[in-house]
Each structure stands twice: as structure tokens, then as C-alpha cells.
Write a protein that holds these residues in place. Structure first.
Motif, PDB file in Angstrom:
ATOM      1  N   HIS A   1      -0.386  11.668  -5.857  1.00 25.45           N
ATOM      2  CA  HIS A   1      -0.602  13.014  -5.335  1.00 25.45           C
ATOM      3  C   HIS A   1       0.153  14.027  -6.193  1.00 25.45           C
ATOM      4  CE1 HIS A   1      -2.395  11.274  -1.698  1.00 25.45           C
ATOM      5  NE2 HIS A   1      -1.437  10.368  -1.792  1.00 25.45           N
ATOM      6  N   PHE A   2      -0.591  14.890  -6.877  1.00 28.85           N
ATOM      7  CA  PHE A   2      -0.009  15.935  -7.707  1.00 28.85           C
ATOM      8  C   PHE A   2       0.111  17.193  -6.846  1.00 28.85           C
ATOM      9  CE2 PHE A   2      -1.907  12.980 -10.683  1.00 28.85           C
ATOM     10  CZ  PHE A   2      -1.042  12.967 -11.759  1.00 28.85           C
ATOM     11  N   LEU A   3       1.325  17.547  -6.472  1.00 28.79           N
ATOM     12  CA  LEU A   3       1.531  18.707  -5.606  1.00 28.79           C
ATOM     13  C   LEU A   3       1.563  20.013  -6.384  1.00 28.79           C
ATOM     14  CD1 LEU A   3       4.259  17.412  -3.101  1.00 28.79           C
ATOM     15  CD2 LEU A   3       1.766  17.213  -2.965  1.00 28.79           C
ATOM     16  N   GLY A   4       1.704  19.926  -7.707  1.00 29.71           N
ATOM     17  CA  GLY A   4       1.875  21.141  -8.490  1.00 29.71           C
ATOM     18  C   GLY A   4       3.233  21.762  -8.211  1.00 29.71           C
ATOM     19  N   PHE A   5       3.366  23.056  -8.534  1.00 30.81           N
ATOM     20  CA  PHE A   5       4.641  23.745  -8.291  1.00 30.81           C
ATOM     21  C   PHE A   5       4.893  23.843  -6.794  1.00 30.81           C
ATOM     22  CE2 PHE A   5       6.785  27.782  -7.282  1.00 30.81           C
ATOM     23  CZ  PHE A   5       8.039  27.480  -7.801  1.00 30.81           C
ATOM     24  N   VAL A   6       6.079  23.425  -6.369  1.00 28.01           N
ATOM     25  CA  VAL A   6       6.472  23.506  -4.966  1.00 28.01           C
ATOM     26  C   VAL A   6       7.557  24.572  -4.840  1.00 28.01           C
ATOM     27  CG1 VAL A   6       7.496  22.285  -3.015  1.00 28.01           C
ATOM     28  CG2 VAL A   6       5.908  21.090  -4.543  1.00 28.01           C
ATOM     29  N   PRO A   7       7.338  25.620  -4.050  1.00 31.67           N
ATOM     30  CA  PRO A   7       8.361  26.661  -3.880  1.00 31.67           C
ATOM     31  C   PRO A   7       9.672  26.072  -3.375  1.00 31.67           C
ATOM     32  CG  PRO A   7       6.274  27.355  -2.915  1.00 31.67           C
ATOM     33  CD  PRO A   7       6.116  25.903  -3.278  1.00 31.67           C
ATOM     34  N   ASP A   8      10.758  26.714  -3.744  1.00 32.53           N
ATOM     35  CA  ASP A   8      12.091  26.201  -3.419  1.00 32.53           C
ATOM     36  C   ASP A   8      12.257  25.924  -1.930  1.00 32.53           C
ATOM     37  OD1 ASP A   8      14.470  25.518  -4.880  1.00 32.53           O
ATOM     38  OD2 ASP A   8      15.502  27.113  -3.793  1.00 32.53           O
ATOM     39  N   GLU A   9      11.688  26.798  -1.099  1.00 35.81           N
ATOM     40  CA  GLU A   9      11.879  26.627   0.342  1.00 35.81           C
ATOM     41  C   GLU A   9      11.136  25.414   0.899  1.00 35.81           C
ATOM     42  OE1 GLU A   9       8.646  29.790  -0.338  1.00 35.81           O
ATOM     43  OE2 GLU A   9      10.633  29.281  -1.145  1.00 35.81           O
ATOM     44  N   GLN A  10      10.161  24.877   0.139  1.00 33.62           N
ATOM     45  CA  GLN A  10       9.416  23.711   0.603  1.00 33.62           C
ATOM     46  C   GLN A  10       9.929  22.394   0.025  1.00 33.62           C
ATOM     47  OE1 GLN A  10       5.289  24.767  -0.357  1.00 33.62           O
ATOM     48  NE2 GLN A  10       4.902  25.054   1.829  1.00 33.62           N
ATOM     49  N   LEU A  11      10.856  22.471  -0.908  1.00 30.57           N
ATOM     50  CA  LEU A  11      11.354  21.247  -1.536  1.00 30.57           C
ATOM     51  C   LEU A  11      11.967  20.248  -0.552  1.00 30.57           C
ATOM     52  CD1 LEU A  11      12.959  22.187  -4.975  1.00 30.57           C
ATOM     53  CD2 LEU A  11      11.023  20.671  -4.538  1.00 30.57           C
TER      54      LEU A  11
ATOM     55  N   ARG B   1       0.866  -1.181   0.000  1.00 28.58           N
ATOM     56  CA  ARG B   1       0.000   0.000   0.000  1.00 28.58           C
ATOM     57  C   ARG B   1       0.906   1.235   0.000  1.00 28.58           C
ATOM     58  NH1 ARG B   1      -3.313   2.804   4.085  1.00 28.58           N
ATOM     59  NH2 ARG B   1      -5.057   3.778   2.971  1.00 28.58           N
ATOM     60  N   ALA B   2       1.238   1.692  -1.194  1.00 31.57           N
ATOM     61  CA  ALA B   2       2.207   2.775  -1.349  1.00 31.57           C
ATOM     62  C   ALA B   2       1.575   3.944  -2.101  1.00 31.57           C
ATOM     63  CB  ALA B   2       3.431   2.272  -2.110  1.00 31.57           C
ATOM     64  N   GLN B   3       2.305   5.056  -2.156  1.00 35.26           N
ATOM     65  CA  GLN B   3       1.806   6.236  -2.876  1.00 35.26           C
ATOM     66  C   GLN B   3       2.940   6.876  -3.672  1.00 35.26           C
ATOM     67  OE1 GLN B   3       0.351   8.972   0.105  1.00 35.26           O
ATOM     68  NE2 GLN B   3       2.297   9.046   1.205  1.00 35.26           N
ATOM     69  N   LEU B   4       2.533   7.634  -4.691  1.00 38.73           N
ATOM     70  CA  LEU B   4       3.459   8.353  -5.556  1.00 38.73           C
ATOM     71  C   LEU B   4       3.184   9.843  -5.415  1.00 38.73           C
ATOM     72  CD1 LEU B   4       5.508   8.618  -7.915  1.00 38.73           C
ATOM     73  CD2 LEU B   4       3.582   8.232  -9.478  1.00 38.73           C
ATOM     74  N   VAL B   5       4.225  10.621  -5.161  1.00 37.94           N
ATOM     75  CA  VAL B   5       4.117  12.069  -5.025  1.00 37.94           C
ATOM     76  C   VAL B   5       4.852  12.717  -6.192  1.00 37.94           C
ATOM     77  CG1 VAL B   5       4.748  14.065  -3.622  1.00 37.94           C
ATOM     78  CG2 VAL B   5       3.911  11.974  -2.521  1.00 37.94           C
ATOM     79  N   LEU B   6       4.142  13.528  -6.973  1.00 39.61           N
ATOM     80  CA  LEU B   6       4.721  14.223  -8.117  1.00 39.61           C
ATOM     81  C   LEU B   6       4.735  15.715  -7.823  1.00 39.61           C
ATOM     82  CD1 LEU B   6       2.834  12.345 -10.995  1.00 39.61           C
ATOM     83  CD2 LEU B   6       5.115  11.863 -10.099  1.00 39.61           C
ATOM     84  N   ALA B   7       5.918  16.288  -7.679  1.00 38.79           N
ATOM     85  CA  ALA B   7       6.062  17.715  -7.390  1.00 38.79           C
ATOM     86  C   ALA B   7       6.530  18.435  -8.640  1.00 38.79           C
ATOM     87  CB  ALA B   7       7.063  17.931  -6.260  1.00 38.79           C
ATOM     88  N   GLY B   8       5.679  19.282  -9.181  1.00 40.66           N
ATOM     89  CA  GLY B   8       6.028  20.020 -10.391  1.00 40.66           C
ATOM     90  C   GLY B   8       4.806  20.203 -11.258  1.00 40.66           C
ATOM     91  N   ARG B   9       4.954  20.995 -12.295  1.00 40.15           N
ATOM     92  CA  ARG B   9       3.865  21.162 -13.246  1.00 40.15           C
ATOM     93  C   ARG B   9       4.413  20.968 -14.646  1.00 40.15           C
ATOM     94  NH1 ARG B   9       4.430  27.028 -11.797  1.00 40.15           N
ATOM     95  NH2 ARG B   9       5.181  28.112 -13.664  1.00 40.15           N
ATOM     96  N   GLY B  10       3.515  20.810 -15.613  1.00 41.89           N
ATOM     97  CA  GLY B  10       3.974  20.590 -16.973  1.00 41.89           C
ATOM     98  C   GLY B  10       2.829  20.250 -17.909  1.00 41.89           C
ATOM     99  N   THR B  11       3.185  19.938 -19.144  1.00 43.63           N
ATOM    100  CA  THR B  11       2.193  19.766 -20.199  1.00 43.63           C
ATOM    101  C   THR B  11       1.406  18.465 -20.093  1.00 43.63           C
ATOM    102  OG1 THR B  11       3.886  18.761 -21.621  1.00 43.63           O
ATOM    103  CG2 THR B  11       3.550  21.137 -21.819  1.00 43.63           C
ATOM    104  N   ARG B  12       1.899  17.484 -19.332  1.00 41.30           N
ATOM    105  CA  ARG B  12       1.267  16.162 -19.319  1.00 41.30           C
ATOM    106  C   ARG B  12       0.437  15.884 -18.062  1.00 41.30           C
ATOM    107  NH1 ARG B  12       3.150  12.823 -23.539  1.00 41.30           N
ATOM    108  NH2 ARG B  12       3.741  14.275 -25.179  1.00 41.30           N
ATOM    109  N   ARG B  13       0.185  16.880 -17.236  1.00 41.07           N
ATOM    110  CA  ARG B  13      -0.505  16.576 -15.980  1.00 41.07           C
ATOM    111  C   ARG B  13      -1.881  15.957 -16.208  1.00 41.07           C
ATOM    112  NH1 ARG B  13      -1.419  19.747 -10.249  1.00 41.07           N
ATOM    113  NH2 ARG B  13      -3.255  18.538  -9.640  1.00 41.07           N
ATOM    114  N   ALA B  14      -2.694  16.572 -17.060  1.00 44.29           N
ATOM    115  CA  ALA B  14      -4.049  16.047 -17.280  1.00 44.29           C
ATOM    116  C   ALA B  14      -3.999  14.625 -17.820  1.00 44.29           C
ATOM    117  CB  ALA B  14      -4.812  16.955 -18.234  1.00 44.29           C
ATOM    118  N   GLU B  15      -3.082  14.373 -18.726  1.00 43.40           N
ATOM    119  CA  GLU B  15      -2.921  13.038 -19.293  1.00 43.40           C
ATOM    120  C   GLU B  15      -2.507  12.028 -18.216  1.00 43.40           C
ATOM    121  OE1 GLU B  15       0.288  11.011 -22.300  1.00 43.40           O
ATOM    122  OE2 GLU B  15      -0.556  12.952 -22.892  1.00 43.40           O
ATOM    123  N   LEU B  16      -1.616  12.450 -17.311  1.00 44.74           N
ATOM    124  CA  LEU B  16      -1.163  11.570 -16.241  1.00 44.74           C
ATOM    125  C   LEU B  16      -2.285  11.293 -15.238  1.00 44.74           C
ATOM    126  CD1 LEU B  16       2.373  13.124 -15.630  1.00 44.74           C
ATOM    127  CD2 LEU B  16       1.877  10.912 -16.700  1.00 44.74           C
TER     128      LEU B  16
END
Length: 398
Positions: free
Chosen positions: A272-282, A243-258
Motif C-alpha cells: 500500500h503506497f500512501l504517498g505523502f502523509v501529513p505530519d498530524e496523520q503520522l 498473509r501480511a501487508q506492507l505500508v509505505l508512507a512517503g513519496r520519492g523517485t523510485r515509486r513507479a519502479e517499486l
């Protein structure tokens, strides 16, 4: 010393080249250099601002339609703008990060004014080809490398992030020496969460509002060359056992497709699509993970992978271009053949189900990352700038 960094991509643009140029500029300024950056405006109109000790000269820009995470400076008038800027700033050295609109105009202006040029290459056609029809790939690749040769032959010293990347340039017929200089990573910054809580992993998941589950993380653009569809398909195999999860941090052209693919694979609630993550939160993103995955096939180094290693994470990466430079199979992670979803799932599952393996590999990652300390990178570029500005030609190491 006054340095003018020329780059066609700069934050908030999302790319490895953008992040490198930003960290290089701020790092050099912190070391006492007078740093100027010429780049695209982040809002459209031309502006001049000072941020974090760096003088930013932002040129008029428009959105790049094929790549919404990047802004583009139209070529008309740029050569004149760069000639005037170079004459006004009067840098001791120009350091270009690319050979596109701003980069080529900056190199031409520097050569015209007798200013030495340092050039770093972050480019390979594979970053561009997924957005073009396949029948154009060979011709576009050939033309792109010829254009690279035409601009970068004027440089006094050339660098690229890895030996693999330097060899790639050599295979295109470029006869000049290209020095590998790592993009570098701030080692202390990505170990910070460990001091923030008794259990940094649980703390980070709470901070990001993630379930407390075994976690695979990816940081970067959600674009075609990153091959994130393979990661989602692998997750479907993994969740049959763990029972695992995948976290994707970032944005781009393929999000809707993914997102649609995750639904089709029956794992949407585990992605979990986090979208753009500010540098201080990386740092929190890496701290939340058990393993970092980089399935991309167009990486000349991968700053995100370096950051994951500096965070003490095992790495699973595609056996492509420069990624094997960062992964020692069986030591700090595993390599997999791009397209082998079953193989990718197998090695991720192996790490997720073995805390001992994860901890051992994470410790090796951290040790390997220490060889890419950002201070070494900044020191080397200062040496290069001093050598070329003194007219000694290509800068000898050490």
C-alpha cells in the motif's frame, strides 16, 4: 534569545534534515525563543511569513531535477541576501543545518558580522551518490567532505545526531570535536492513538483504509538509498507463510519502479503506497503497524525509526551506519545485513507470527525512545546557544 536557523531543506521538502529543522524551530519558539528560519521558498518566489511562532524567510527557489521532493535555491546573489538578512534580524546565534547554498552563505554572513555559529551535520555522501554514475562516487565523496571541512571549520560548536555520525565525520580528517545530540522525538504525540480507541491498531487501519492484516510499515522517502526493493522482495517470501501487508508512507523517485517490482513479485495487492502523509496523520501510520522496517543504508540517525519506537513498535533495520544505535538485536528488534532478503524476511516473519515477541520488543523500543525525548534535545541546544553567544566557545554539557 534570537536564533536564526539556516537550512537548505525545510517542509514541505521531504528529508530528515527538513523535519528536524522544522521541529527544532517550532520547539524552540514554544520555549520562548525568538526563532527565525532562512530556507527555500515552497512555491518559488521569495516570501516572509510567520508560522507556528516562527519567522520564515523563504528565498527564491526552483525544483531540484534529480530530487523532486526538494527545492533548490540557485547560488547567484544568495550571499548578498544572507548578509542583508543577518544585518536585519541581528540574531544572537546562527544555527546552520548544512553547508550547501543557504548554509554556506549564512555561515559567511555570520562570521563577517561576528555572530557565533552552531553547525549540525545531517550530510553523508551516500545520500547523493545513488543519483550519480558509479565512476564518480569516490571523487564526489572526497570533494563533498573537503567542502564540508571548509565551511564547518568556522563553527563555534558542532553537533550531529549520533556518536556513529560524529565518528564518521572524524574519519574524514575533520579535527574539531563534534557533539552527538539526538534529533529527538515527541514521546507523547506518538502514543496518542492508544487513547483513541479500544483497539488502536484496528482503529488506525480503518482510518487509513487498510485491510486488517499483519502490517509492516516504512515511513520516509521512496528513494534509492532506502533499499525498499529489498523490503518488497522480502514481502514475497513472507506472504508465502503469513498473509501480511506492507505500508509505505512517503513519496520519492523510485515509486513507479517499486510498483512494478511489487507486480513482478506477485505482491502488488499487499503493498500500500500512501504517498505523502501529513505530519498530524503520522501517528496513525505507526499505530496501524505490527513492526517497523528501515532497510536504508544512509541513516545518521533516522527520525522515522525513533517515531516508530516511540509508538511502541519493534524495529527491523539494516546493520548500517547509525541504525544499530537504535536497535538492540533480540531486545527491541533485529538487524539484518543489507542485501540479505531471506534474512530480512525471516526476522519480519518471526515478529509478525508472535504477538508475545512483538509486545515485548515494542515495550523495549518505547523505553529506548524515552532517552531521545525532544525536550532534552531542545534544552541542550538552548545550553549550546547560551554558551556560544556568551563567548565561552564550545558549550560544555550539563
Amino acid at each position: 534569545m534570537r536564533v536564526l536557523i539556516a537550512t537548505d531543506t525545510y517542509p514541505p521538502d521531504l528529508s530528515g534534515s527538513s523535519f528536524f529543522a522544522d521541529r527544532l524551530a517550532r520547539g524552540l519558539a514554544a520555549r520562548g525563543l525568538d526563532v527565525h528560519v532562512v530556507c527555500a521558498s515552497d512555491t518559488g518566489p521569495r516570501t516572509d511569513v510567520v508560522r507556528d511562532g516562527v519567522a520564515l524567510h523563504r528565498l527564491r527557489s526552483v525544483p531540484l531535477l534529480i530530487h523532486p521532493t526538494v527545492r533548490f535555491v540557485p547560488p547567484p546573489g544568495v550571499h548578498g541576501v544572507l548578509r542583508r538578512l543577518v544585518a536585519r534580524v541581528r540574531p544572537d546565534v546562527l544555527h546552520t543545518q548544512d553547508h550547501f547554498t543557504i548554509g554556506r552563505a549564512a555561515v559567511a554572513a555570520a562570521v563577517r558580522s561576528g555572530i557565533p555559529v552552531v553547525a549540525t551535520n545531517h550530510f553523508m555522501p551516500d545520500n547523493l551518490l545513488p543519483y550519480l554514475p558509479r565512476w564518480l562516487h569516490a571523487a564526489v565523496s572526497w570533494l563533498a567532505w573537503r567542502d564540508f571541512h571548509r565551511i564547518y571549520r568556522h563553527a563555534d560548536h558542532l553537533t550531529t545526531p549520533t556518536r556513529v555520525a560524529a565518528d564518521l565525520v572524524a574519519r574524514t580528517g575533520f579535527e574539531r570535536e563534534v557533539e552527538p545530540v539526538s534529533c529527538g522525538v515527541d514521546l507523547s504525540r506518538f502514543r496518542t492513538p492508544a487513547a483513541s480507541a479500544t483497539d488502536p491498531r484496528m482503529w488506525a487501519r480503518k482510518e487509513l483504509e487498510l485491510p486488517d492484516l499483519p502490517t509492516i510499515a516504512f515511513v520516509g522517502r521512496l528513494d534509492a538509498e532506502k533499499r525498499l526493493d529489498e523490503l518488497i522482495r522480502a514481502l514475497a517470501r513472507i506472504t508465502a507463510r503469513v498473509r501480511a501487508q506492507l505500508v509505505l508512507a512517503g513519496r520519492g523517485t523510485r515509486r513507479a519502479e517499486l510498483e512494478r517490482l511489487a507486480c513482478a513479485e506477485g505482491v502488488r495487492e499487499h503493498v500500500h503506497f500512501l504517498g505523502f502523509v501529513p505530519d498530524e496523520q503520522l501517528p496513525a501510520v505507526y499505530a496501524a503497524a505490527d513492526v517497523f522496517a528501515m532497510p536504508g543504508v544512509a541513516e545518521l540517525q533516522s527520525i522515522a525509526t525513533l517515531e516508530a519506537m516511540a509508538s511502541g513498535l519493534p524495529v527491523v533495520a539494516a546493520d548500517a551506519v547509525a541504525l544499530p544505535h537504535l536497535v538492540s538485536p533480540g531486545e527491541n528488534g533485529f538487524l539484518f545485513t543489507s542485501g540479505d532478503v531471506a534474512g530480512l524476511a525471516a526476522v519480519l516473519t518471526r515478529i509478525l507470527t508472535s504477538p508475545e515477541l512483538r509486545d515485548r520488543m515494542g515495550a523495549v523500543s518505547l523505553a529506548m525512545a524515552s532517552r531521545h525525548d525532544q525536550d532534552r534535545t531542545l534544552e541542550r541546544f538552548e545550553e549550546i546557544y547560551a554558551a556560544v553567544s556568551a563567548g565561552r566557545g564550545p558549550a560544555a554539557k550539563g
